[in-house]
Write a protein that holds these residues in place. Structure first.
Motif, short mmCIF file in Angstrom:
data_model
loop_
_atom_site.label_atom_id
_atom_site.label_comp_id
_atom_site.label_asym_id
_atom_site.label_seq_id
_atom_site.Cartn_x
_atom_site.Cartn_y
_atom_site.Cartn_z
N ASN A 64 0.81 -1.21 0.00
CA ASN A 64 0.00 0.00 0.00
C ASN A 64 0.85 1.26 0.00
O ASN A 64 2.08 1.21 0.13
N SER A 65 0.18 2.40 -0.15
CA SER A 65 0.87 3.68 -0.32
C SER A 65 1.48 4.21 0.97
O SER A 65 2.11 5.27 0.95
N PHE B 283 -12.14 -5.83 -7.44
CA PHE B 283 -11.20 -6.81 -7.95
C PHE B 283 -11.84 -7.72 -8.99
O PHE B 283 -13.06 -7.87 -9.06
N TYR C 1 -7.74 -3.55 -6.40
CA TYR C 1 -7.32 -2.25 -5.87
C TYR C 1 -8.22 -1.90 -4.69
O TYR C 1 -9.41 -2.22 -4.68
N ARG D 174 -12.99 -2.01 -1.84
CA ARG D 174 -12.18 -2.85 -2.72
C ARG D 174 -12.92 -3.14 -4.01
O ARG D 174 -14.14 -3.29 -4.03
N HIS E 273 -3.91 3.83 -0.52
CA HIS E 273 -4.22 3.07 -1.73
C HIS E 273 -3.42 1.77 -1.70
O HIS E 273 -2.27 1.76 -1.25
N SER E 274 -4.02 0.71 -2.19
CA SER E 274 -3.36 -0.60 -2.10
C SER E 274 -3.66 -1.43 -3.34
O SER E 274 -4.78 -1.39 -3.89
N GLY E 275 -2.65 -2.18 -3.80
CA GLY E 275 -2.84 -3.21 -4.80
C GLY E 275 -2.66 -4.57 -4.16
O GLY E 275 -1.79 -4.73 -3.29
#
Length: 225
Positions: free
Chosen positions: A34-35, A169, A183, A167, A215-217
């Motif tokens: 994540n950011s 996806f 994401y 989320r 923010h996260s992938g």
């Protein structure tokens, strides 16, 4: 009226039959970055109330991988400084994450082999654990920064422990196994448990990165049963 009741009952029985053929439960493991310069891993369980709506509960762990030292002067002693070392700055958190899963109808790539693609949305919450950080502070002589004179523990001050997240996806399901990639965005602040702690009259919020959306992938592997 009898025809309408009969039709609704027939449709209801078809719906139940369709759901019986579907796997109603899913367990998954999740990993992401994540950011906040943190990695995250988790495990989740989802129960599908119907083909397109499910209830999810997840245990998530986050840990900073690039925390920096920070510190300051000690008032009344110009030779003494305090410092929080990288191992203390690399914050770790556990999050309990309830959510509602909204799943699209399957785009069948190979129906005979049960290979399908779905789009998913998951509005949910992050419940932070522990709420307040326990911060170990080292006191050193400024001339000898590697020599710790004394250490003490400071308890963070926090007023918020509930955060929202969203989320989205893509899920590729192959028989009983699924692979997902997506994401996530959230107002969760990994520094939340220590922002308002004060050390030697210095509020840590002045030294920490500013509050911002996270923010996260992520990727996930699941098993349906």
């Amino acid at each position: 009226m009898k025809q309408v009741i009969f039709f609704l009952a027939l449709m209801y029985s078809f719906t139940l039959g369709a759901q019986d053929r579907e796997e109603r439960r899913e367990v998954a493991v999740i990993a992401g970055l994540n950011s906040n310069d943190a990695w995250e891993i988790g495990a989740s369980f989802t129960y599908y109330l119907c083909n397109y709506i499910g209830a999810t509960i997840e245990i998530n762990a986050l840990k900073l991988y690039s925390g920096n030292s920070y510190g300051g002067k000690v008032s009344g002693n110009r030779h003494l400084v305090w410092a929080i070392q990288p191992e203390e700055a690399n914050i770790a958190k556990f999050l309990l994450c309830p959510a509602i899963r909204l799943r699209s109808p399957s785009l069948w790539l190979d129906k005979d082999r049960c290979v399908g693609l779905t789009l998913n949305m998951e509005p949910g919450l992050y419940l932070e654990m522990p709420v307040n950080d326990r911060i170990v502070v080292d006191y050193k002589q400024e001339e000898y920064p590697y020599l710790v004179m004394e250490s003490k523990t400071v308890l963070g001050k926090n007023t918020n422990w509930v955060f929202w997240n969203m989320r989205s996806f893509i899920n590729l399901k192959i028989d009983y196994i699924s692979i997902s990639a997506g994401y996530m965005v959230s107002n969760f602040d990994i520094y939340n448990g220590r922002r308002y702690a004060s050390i030697e009259e210095t509020e840590l919020n002045k030294l920490l990165p500013s509050r911002k959306l996270m923010h996260s992938g992520f990727v996930a592997v699941g098993y349906h049963f």
